[in-house]
Design a protein around this motif. Structure first.
Motif, short mmCIF file in Angstrom:
data_model
loop_
_atom_site.label_atom_id
_atom_site.label_comp_id
_atom_site.label_asym_id
_atom_site.label_seq_id
_atom_site.Cartn_x
_atom_site.Cartn_y
_atom_site.Cartn_z
N PRO A 135 18.12 -43.25 1.06
CA PRO A 135 17.46 -42.16 1.80
C PRO A 135 18.38 -41.57 2.86
N ALA A 136 18.36 -40.27 2.98
CA ALA A 136 19.15 -39.60 4.01
C ALA A 136 18.59 -39.94 5.39
N PHE A 137 19.49 -40.15 6.34
CA PHE A 137 19.01 -40.45 7.68
C PHE A 137 18.43 -39.18 8.31
N PRO A 138 17.34 -39.32 9.07
CA PRO A 138 16.63 -38.15 9.58
C PRO A 138 17.34 -37.44 10.71
N GLY A 168 20.48 -38.70 -14.58
CA GLY A 168 20.13 -37.53 -13.81
C GLY A 168 20.65 -36.29 -14.50
N THR A 169 21.44 -35.49 -13.76
CA THR A 169 22.06 -34.30 -14.32
C THR A 169 23.56 -34.46 -14.25
N PRO A 170 24.34 -33.66 -15.01
CA PRO A 170 25.80 -33.77 -14.92
C PRO A 170 26.30 -33.53 -13.51
N GLN A 171 25.65 -32.65 -12.74
CA GLN A 171 26.08 -32.38 -11.37
C GLN A 171 25.63 -33.47 -10.41
N ASP A 172 24.56 -34.19 -10.75
CA ASP A 172 24.03 -35.24 -9.88
C ASP A 172 23.38 -36.31 -10.74
N PRO A 173 24.19 -37.28 -11.23
CA PRO A 173 23.64 -38.31 -12.11
C PRO A 173 22.60 -39.19 -11.44
N ARG A 378 26.62 -35.61 6.43
CA ARG A 378 25.81 -34.45 6.09
C ARG A 378 26.63 -33.44 5.29
N ASP A 379 25.99 -32.86 4.26
CA ASP A 379 26.57 -31.74 3.51
C ASP A 379 27.92 -32.09 2.89
N VAL A 380 28.02 -33.31 2.37
CA VAL A 380 29.25 -33.75 1.71
C VAL A 380 28.90 -34.24 0.31
N THR A 381 29.61 -33.73 -0.68
CA THR A 381 29.44 -34.15 -2.06
C THR A 381 30.40 -35.29 -2.37
N ALA A 382 29.97 -36.21 -3.19
CA ALA A 382 30.84 -37.31 -3.63
C ALA A 382 31.21 -37.12 -5.10
N GLU A 387 34.10 -37.25 -11.50
CA GLU A 387 32.85 -36.58 -11.87
C GLU A 387 31.94 -36.46 -10.65
N PRO A 388 31.21 -35.34 -10.51
CA PRO A 388 30.34 -35.18 -9.34
C PRO A 388 29.16 -36.15 -9.38
N LEU A 389 28.88 -36.74 -8.21
CA LEU A 389 27.74 -37.65 -8.07
C LEU A 389 26.59 -37.03 -7.29
N GLY A 390 26.85 -35.93 -6.61
CA GLY A 390 25.84 -35.35 -5.75
C GLY A 390 26.13 -35.66 -4.29
N ALA A 391 25.18 -35.33 -3.44
CA ALA A 391 25.39 -35.40 -1.99
C ALA A 391 25.27 -36.83 -1.48
#
Length: 409
Positions: A135-138, A168-173, A378-382, A387-391
Motif C-alpha cells: 500500500p502507498a503511504f498516505p 496484471g497488464t504488460p505495463q503493470d504486472p 512518489r510518482d516513480v515507475t519501477a 520490463e515495466p512493473l508500475g509505480a
C-alpha cells in the motif's frame, strides 16, 4: 522427467535473431534425444499463458529463446514449480545470461549446454527476487515511524503463489485486486533511468533509439532528486529491520549484477547468496552525476567527462554531455545496444557488514546488502529485467533456490 521439452520463443528478439536461433537450439536438443515443442505467443500475456500451460502439463524444461524480456516471462512460469529453466540468449541485452555464465548469441552451443545439463541431471539452483505491491503511504513519514504490516515478509514461494490469476497488464504486472507477485532475475531500477524510459515511451517522434537519447538529455536537464524511503530487512523473517530515508537520483535492487546490456549497477550482487544488493545514487548535481555515471556503470572514469583539458566552458559542458550519452545510453534504452561494455569492475568486496560503500565509489553511491527491501517514492515507475512493473511502492525479497537453471558444472 519427461523427454519432451518446450522452446519458449520470442521471434522478434535481437532484431529477429530469436526466430533464427530457435532452429540450431532445437537441432542440438533433438540430437541429444529430446522431443522439442515450440511455443510462440502473439503478445506477452498470451505467451505467458502458453508457457504456464506447458509447465502445468509437465514439460521436462522450459527453454527461453530471446533476450531478457523473454527470460522474464519464463521466470513467471517456472519460479517455484520445480520445472528447470534453460536460456538461449539471443537478445540485445542478455544480462541474465551474462550474470549466469551462459553462452550469449551462440544458440547451438546454448542448446548443447542445456542438453548436457538435462541428461546429467545437473544445473544450478539460483535465487530470484520476488516483488509484491504494498500500500502507498498516505503522507510523509518520519524516520522513527513504525513500519506497517505491508513491509513484513511475503508468503512462501510456490506455484500457487504466482499462477495465471496473478497476471496484471504488460505495463503493470502487479495491477489488479488481490495478491500480485512478479519475479525478476537481474535488476529492479527506479529513478532517473526509469524516468528516461517513461519519457521515451511517451514520445511518438522521433522513431527508434533517438527518442531515448533525447529523453535522457531532457531528464538530465531536469535532473532532480526524489525522496525515497527504504525499509531494509537484514535478517530472516524481517528481523533486523532498518529504515533509510534519503534523497536519491536512482535506486536499483540487484539479484544479478547488471542491466542494460552489461551495465554493472549492482556490481557485487550474486544469484546464489540469498541476498539483494541495493545501490543508491544519492543527491548530486548534474556535474557530479557526470562523474558518478562512469564509476557506477563501468567502474572507471571516462576521458573527457571528469577533466576536459581546456577551451570555453560551453564546449566543456557539451563534451561532457556527449560523453555521458555515449557511456550511459545503453543502460537506459530499450532495447539496449549491441555493444557489450565488458570493462571489468574493480575486485569484488563482499564484507559481512550489511551496508557498504565500495572504496572506488563516489561518496554519493551507497550499497546495502539485504534479504528484502521495500522501496517507497512518489510518482516513480519501477522496471525489472527491463520490463515495466508500475509505480512504487514495491517490496522485493530474495528467494533462495527459486529456480533450477540448466547450465554446466
Amino acid at each position: 522427467m519427461t523427454s519432451e521439452i518446450t522452446l519458449f520463443v520470442n521471434p522478434t528478439a535481437g532484431r529477429g535473431r530469436g526466430a533464427h536461433a530457435a532452429q540450431p537450439a532445437a537441432h542440438a536438443l533433438r540430437e541429444a534425444g529430446f522431443a522439442v515443442r515450440t511455443v510462440v505467443g502473439s503478445e506477452a500475456p498470451d505467451a505467458l499463458a502458453r508457457a504456464r500451460e506447458a509447465v502445468a502439463g509437465g514439460t521436462g524444461a522450459l527453454i527461453a529463446v530471446g533476450g531478457d524480456g523473454m527470460v522474464s516471462l519464463a521466470l513467471q512460469a517456472v519460479a517455484g514449480t520445480g520445472t528447470p529453466l534453460g536460456v538461449v540468449a539471443v537478445g540485445t541485452g542478455n544480462d541474465f545470461a551474462r550474470a549466469s555464465g551462459l553462452p550469449v548469441r551462440a544458440p547451438a552451443e546454448a542448446g548443447r549446454v542445456i542438453a548436457r545439463a538435462l541428461k546429467g541431471g545437473c544445473g544450478r539452483e539460483i535465487d530470484l527476487a520476488r516483488v509484491t505491491r504494498v500500500p502507498a503511504f498516505p503522507g510523509p513519514r518520519g524516520a522513527g515511524d513504525t513500519p506497517g504490516p505491508e513491509t513484513g515478509p511475503a508468503d512462501p514461494a510456490g506455484p500457487e503463489a504466482d499462477g495465471p490469476e496473478s497476471v496484471g497488464t504488460p505495463q503493470d504486472p502487479l495491477a489488479g485486486a488481490g495478491e500480485r507477485r512478479h519475479w525478476f532475475g537481474t535488476v529492479l531500477a527506479s529513478g532517473f533511468d526509469s524516468r528516461v524510459n517513461d519519457r521515451g515511451n511517451r514520445m511518438r517522434h522521433p522513431a527508434g533509439r533517438l527518442k531515448y537519447d533525447l529523453a535522457m538529455l531532457a531528464e538530465l536537464a531536469a535532473l532532480r532528486t526524489v525522496p525515497y524511503r527504504l525499509t531494509l530487512d537484514d535478517g530472516e523473517g524481517g528481523e533486523a529491520r532498518r529504515i533509510v530515508e534519503t534523497e536519491a537520483v536512482l535506486v536499483a535492487v540487484g539479484n544479478g549484477s547488471s542491466y542494460g546490456g552489461g551495465m554493472r549497477i549492482c556490481a557485487d550482487a550474486s544469484m546464489t547468496d540469498g541476498l539483494l544488493d541495493v545501490t543508491v545514487v544519492g543527491a548530486c548535481s548534474r556535474t557530479t552525476l557526470l562523474r558518478v555515471f562512469p564509476r557506477v556503470y563501468k567502474g572507471t572514469h571516462l576521458g573527457g567527462v571528469v577533466n576536459v583539458p581546456s577551451g570555453p566552458r560551453r564546449l566543456a559542458r557539451t563534451l561532457a554531455t556527449l560523453s555521458v550519452v555515449s557511456a550511459a545510453r545503453c543502460a537506459f534504452l530499450p532495447p539496449p545496444c549491441d555493444c557489450t561494455h565488458q570493462t571489468p569492475w574493480p575486485p569484488a568486496w563482499r564484507p559481512d557488514d550489511a551496508t557498504l560503500t565500495t572504496p572506488p565509489s563516489h561518496p554519493a553511491v551507497t550499497v546495502h546488502r539485504v534479504r528484502a527491501v521495500t522501496v517507497e517514492a512518489r510518482d516513480v515507475t519501477a522496471y525489472a529485467d527491463g520490463e515495466p512493473l508500475g509505480a512504487l511502492p514495491l517490496r522485493a525479497e530474495a528467494v533462495p533456490g527459486a529456480v533450477r537453471l540448466l547450465m554446466g558444472d
